[in-house]
Design a protein around this motif. Structure first.
Motif, PDB file in Angstrom:
ATOM      1  N   GLN A   1       4.348  17.067 -19.308  1.00 38.93           N
ATOM      2  CA  GLN A   1       4.672  15.908 -18.492  1.00 38.93           C
ATOM      3  C   GLN A   1       3.359  15.356 -17.980  1.00 38.93           C
ATOM      4  O   GLN A   1       2.584  16.065 -17.350  1.00 38.93           O
ATOM      5  CB  GLN A   1       5.573  16.311 -17.328  1.00 38.93           C
ATOM      6  CG  GLN A   1       6.015  15.151 -16.499  1.00 38.93           C
ATOM      7  CD  GLN A   1       7.052  15.575 -15.476  1.00 38.93           C
ATOM      8  OE1 GLN A   1       7.537  16.689 -15.492  1.00 38.93           O
ATOM      9  NE2 GLN A   1       7.366  14.683 -14.596  1.00 38.93           N
ATOM     10  N   ARG A   2       3.107  14.133 -18.273  1.00 44.47           N
ATOM     11  CA  ARG A   2       1.859  13.504 -17.850  1.00 44.47           C
ATOM     12  C   ARG A   2       2.149  12.665 -16.611  1.00 44.47           C
ATOM     13  O   ARG A   2       3.025  11.804 -16.621  1.00 44.47           O
ATOM     14  CB  ARG A   2       1.323  12.634 -18.968  1.00 44.47           C
ATOM     15  CG  ARG A   2      -0.107  12.293 -18.821  1.00 44.47           C
ATOM     16  CD  ARG A   2      -0.606  11.685 -20.100  1.00 44.47           C
ATOM     17  NE  ARG A   2      -2.031  11.523 -20.016  1.00 44.47           N
ATOM     18  CZ  ARG A   2      -2.722  10.894 -20.916  1.00 44.47           C
ATOM     19  NH1 ARG A   2      -2.135  10.399 -21.969  1.00 44.47           N
ATOM     20  NH2 ARG A   2      -4.014  10.772 -20.778  1.00 44.47           N
ATOM     21  N   GLU A   3       1.399  12.912 -15.569  1.00 46.52           N
ATOM     22  CA  GLU A   3       1.591  12.210 -14.311  1.00 46.52           C
ATOM     23  C   GLU A   3       0.348  11.418 -13.977  1.00 46.52           C
ATOM     24  O   GLU A   3      -0.759  11.833 -14.306  1.00 46.52           O
ATOM     25  CB  GLU A   3       1.878  13.208 -13.196  1.00 46.52           C
ATOM     26  CG  GLU A   3       3.115  14.029 -13.438  1.00 46.52           C
ATOM     27  CD  GLU A   3       3.295  15.114 -12.396  1.00 46.52           C
ATOM     28  OE1 GLU A   3       2.400  15.279 -11.543  1.00 46.52           O
ATOM     29  OE2 GLU A   3       4.312  15.795 -12.450  1.00 46.52           O
ATOM     30  N   ILE A   4       0.534  10.306 -13.309  1.00 50.37           N
ATOM     31  CA  ILE A   4      -0.597   9.452 -12.973  1.00 50.37           C
ATOM     32  C   ILE A   4      -1.581  10.178 -12.067  1.00 50.37           C
ATOM     33  O   ILE A   4      -2.768  10.203 -12.324  1.00 50.37           O
ATOM     34  CB  ILE A   4      -0.113   8.150 -12.311  1.00 50.37           C
ATOM     35  CG1 ILE A   4       0.592   7.306 -13.359  1.00 50.37           C
ATOM     36  CG2 ILE A   4      -1.271   7.387 -11.678  1.00 50.37           C
ATOM     37  CD1 ILE A   4       1.233   6.067 -12.826  1.00 50.37           C
ATOM     38  N   ARG A   5      -1.104  10.843 -11.015  1.00 53.80           N
ATOM     39  CA  ARG A   5      -2.030  11.505 -10.095  1.00 53.80           C
ATOM     40  C   ARG A   5      -2.776  12.640 -10.767  1.00 53.80           C
ATOM     41  O   ARG A   5      -3.920  12.879 -10.496  1.00 53.80           O
ATOM     42  CB  ARG A   5      -1.312  12.008  -8.858  1.00 53.80           C
ATOM     43  CG  ARG A   5      -0.329  13.103  -9.132  1.00 53.80           C
ATOM     44  CD  ARG A   5       0.460  13.439  -7.900  1.00 53.80           C
ATOM     45  NE  ARG A   5       1.668  14.098  -8.339  1.00 53.80           N
ATOM     46  CZ  ARG A   5       2.064  15.258  -7.920  1.00 53.80           C
ATOM     47  NH1 ARG A   5       1.361  15.897  -7.028  1.00 53.80           N
ATOM     48  NH2 ARG A   5       3.168  15.778  -8.364  1.00 53.80           N
TER      49      ARG A   5
ATOM     50  N   ALA B   1       0.833  -1.206   0.000  1.00 51.30           N
ATOM     51  CA  ALA B   1       0.000   0.000   0.000  1.00 51.30           C
ATOM     52  C   ALA B   1       0.867   1.254   0.000  1.00 51.30           C
ATOM     53  O   ALA B   1       0.611   2.202  -0.762  1.00 51.30           O
ATOM     54  CB  ALA B   1      -0.936  -0.009   1.205  1.00 51.30           C
ATOM     55  N   ILE B   2       1.900   1.290   0.811  1.00 49.69           N
ATOM     56  CA  ILE B   2       2.798   2.448   0.853  1.00 49.69           C
ATOM     57  C   ILE B   2       3.521   2.603  -0.477  1.00 49.69           C
ATOM     58  O   ILE B   2       3.654   3.714  -0.996  1.00 49.69           O
ATOM     59  CB  ILE B   2       3.795   2.323   2.031  1.00 49.69           C
ATOM     60  CG1 ILE B   2       3.040   2.488   3.356  1.00 49.69           C
ATOM     61  CG2 ILE B   2       4.911   3.344   1.926  1.00 49.69           C
ATOM     62  CD1 ILE B   2       3.868   2.170   4.579  1.00 49.69           C
ATOM     63  N   SER B   3       3.956   1.507  -1.065  1.00 53.39           N
ATOM     64  CA  SER B   3       4.616   1.564  -2.378  1.00 53.39           C
ATOM     65  C   SER B   3       3.663   2.081  -3.446  1.00 53.39           C
ATOM     66  O   SER B   3       4.045   2.881  -4.298  1.00 53.39           O
ATOM     67  CB  SER B   3       5.123   0.181  -2.781  1.00 53.39           C
ATOM     68  OG  SER B   3       6.063  -0.293  -1.862  1.00 53.39           O
ATOM     69  N   GLY B   4       2.425   1.650  -3.412  1.00 51.67           N
ATOM     70  CA  GLY B   4       1.429   2.111  -4.382  1.00 51.67           C
ATOM     71  C   GLY B   4       1.153   3.596  -4.262  1.00 51.67           C
ATOM     72  O   GLY B   4       1.088   4.306  -5.264  1.00 51.67           O
ATOM     73  N   VAL B   5       1.018   4.096  -3.063  1.00 52.82           N
ATOM     74  CA  VAL B   5       0.791   5.525  -2.852  1.00 52.82           C
ATOM     75  C   VAL B   5       1.994   6.326  -3.335  1.00 52.82           C
ATOM     76  O   VAL B   5       1.850   7.358  -3.999  1.00 52.82           O
ATOM     77  CB  VAL B   5       0.481   5.822  -1.363  1.00 52.82           C
ATOM     78  CG1 VAL B   5       0.540   7.310  -1.073  1.00 52.82           C
ATOM     79  CG2 VAL B   5      -0.865   5.243  -0.984  1.00 52.82           C
ATOM     80  N   PHE B   6       3.193   5.863  -3.023  1.00 50.66           N
ATOM     81  CA  PHE B   6       4.404   6.551  -3.483  1.00 50.66           C
ATOM     82  C   PHE B   6       4.466   6.583  -5.011  1.00 50.66           C
ATOM     83  O   PHE B   6       4.768   7.610  -5.605  1.00 50.66           O
ATOM     84  CB  PHE B   6       5.651   5.854  -2.927  1.00 50.66           C
ATOM     85  CG  PHE B   6       6.929   6.459  -3.420  1.00 50.66           C
ATOM     86  CD1 PHE B   6       7.367   7.671  -2.914  1.00 50.66           C
ATOM     87  CD2 PHE B   6       7.668   5.828  -4.400  1.00 50.66           C
ATOM     88  CE1 PHE B   6       8.534   8.242  -3.380  1.00 50.66           C
ATOM     89  CE2 PHE B   6       8.833   6.390  -4.873  1.00 50.66           C
ATOM     90  CZ  PHE B   6       9.274   7.603  -4.360  1.00 50.66           C
ATOM     91  N   PHE B   7       4.145   5.471  -5.653  1.00 49.97           N
ATOM     92  CA  PHE B   7       4.170   5.402  -7.113  1.00 49.97           C
ATOM     93  C   PHE B   7       3.160   6.364  -7.730  1.00 49.97           C
ATOM     94  O   PHE B   7       3.472   7.101  -8.662  1.00 49.97           O
ATOM     95  CB  PHE B   7       3.891   3.965  -7.574  1.00 49.97           C
ATOM     96  CG  PHE B   7       3.831   3.830  -9.067  1.00 49.97           C
ATOM     97  CD1 PHE B   7       4.991   3.849  -9.816  1.00 49.97           C
ATOM     98  CD2 PHE B   7       2.618   3.694  -9.712  1.00 49.97           C
ATOM     99  CE1 PHE B   7       4.940   3.730 -11.193  1.00 49.97           C
ATOM    100  CE2 PHE B   7       2.546   3.576 -11.084  1.00 49.97           C
ATOM    101  CZ  PHE B   7       3.726   3.597 -11.832  1.00 49.97           C
ATOM    102  N   ILE B   8       1.949   6.386  -7.215  1.00 51.00           N
ATOM    103  CA  ILE B   8       0.900   7.235  -7.777  1.00 51.00           C
ATOM    104  C   ILE B   8       1.223   8.718  -7.606  1.00 51.00           C
ATOM    105  O   ILE B   8       0.934   9.530  -8.473  1.00 51.00           O
ATOM    106  CB  ILE B   8      -0.472   6.884  -7.154  1.00 51.00           C
ATOM    107  CG1 ILE B   8      -0.954   5.556  -7.720  1.00 51.00           C
ATOM    108  CG2 ILE B   8      -1.499   7.970  -7.397  1.00 51.00           C
ATOM    109  CD1 ILE B   8      -2.228   5.038  -7.117  1.00 51.00           C
TER     110      ILE B   8
END
Length: 118
Positions: free
Chosen positions: A101-105, A16-23
């Motif tokens: 620059q396109r970002e996921i968030r 979960a922490i890795s996913g939040v950091f990635f997003i």
């Protein structure tokens, strides 16, 4: 059983922490677009951005005939210098080159490309 449950919770927490950091930090697209700005407006209520369209000098065939090819973009509210330059180009009908620059968030929240600089 408790040992298994602890490991399961720990692995889930790490994922979960890795996913939040990635997003919140991952970029999945960047590049340049060039064209003449045809519109810029501030119509977001929840997410403060400037939305615009860039005519990228092409035509698309449709049932209504040939229409200009446009590209939608957004500028973060804190990039006032970029917005001012695009405003000037819009007034003078001048061609601009936008770095994006396109970002996921940003895509999940605002749904548009983010322009970084002119």
């Amino acid at each position: 059983m408790k040992k298994f449950l602890r490991r399961f919770v720990l692995i889930g927490l790490v994922l979960a922490i890795s996913g939040v950091f990635f997003i919140t930090s991952a970029n999945f697209s960047s590049g340049f677009r060039a064209g003449v700005p045809v519109k810029i407006s501030n119509k977001r209520v929840l997410f403060k951005t400037w939305e615009g369209k860039l005519n990228v000098d092409g035509l698309t065939n449709s049932g209504q005939g040939a229409i200009p090819t446009t590209w939608a973009f957004s500028i973060p509210a804190d990039a006032e210098d970029v917005r001012a330059k695009i405003d000037q180009a819009l007034i003078q009908d001048r061609r601009v080159k936008l770095m994006l620059q396109r970002e996921i968030r940003k895509t999940l929240l605002a749904g548009r490309h983010q322009v970084l600089r002119l």
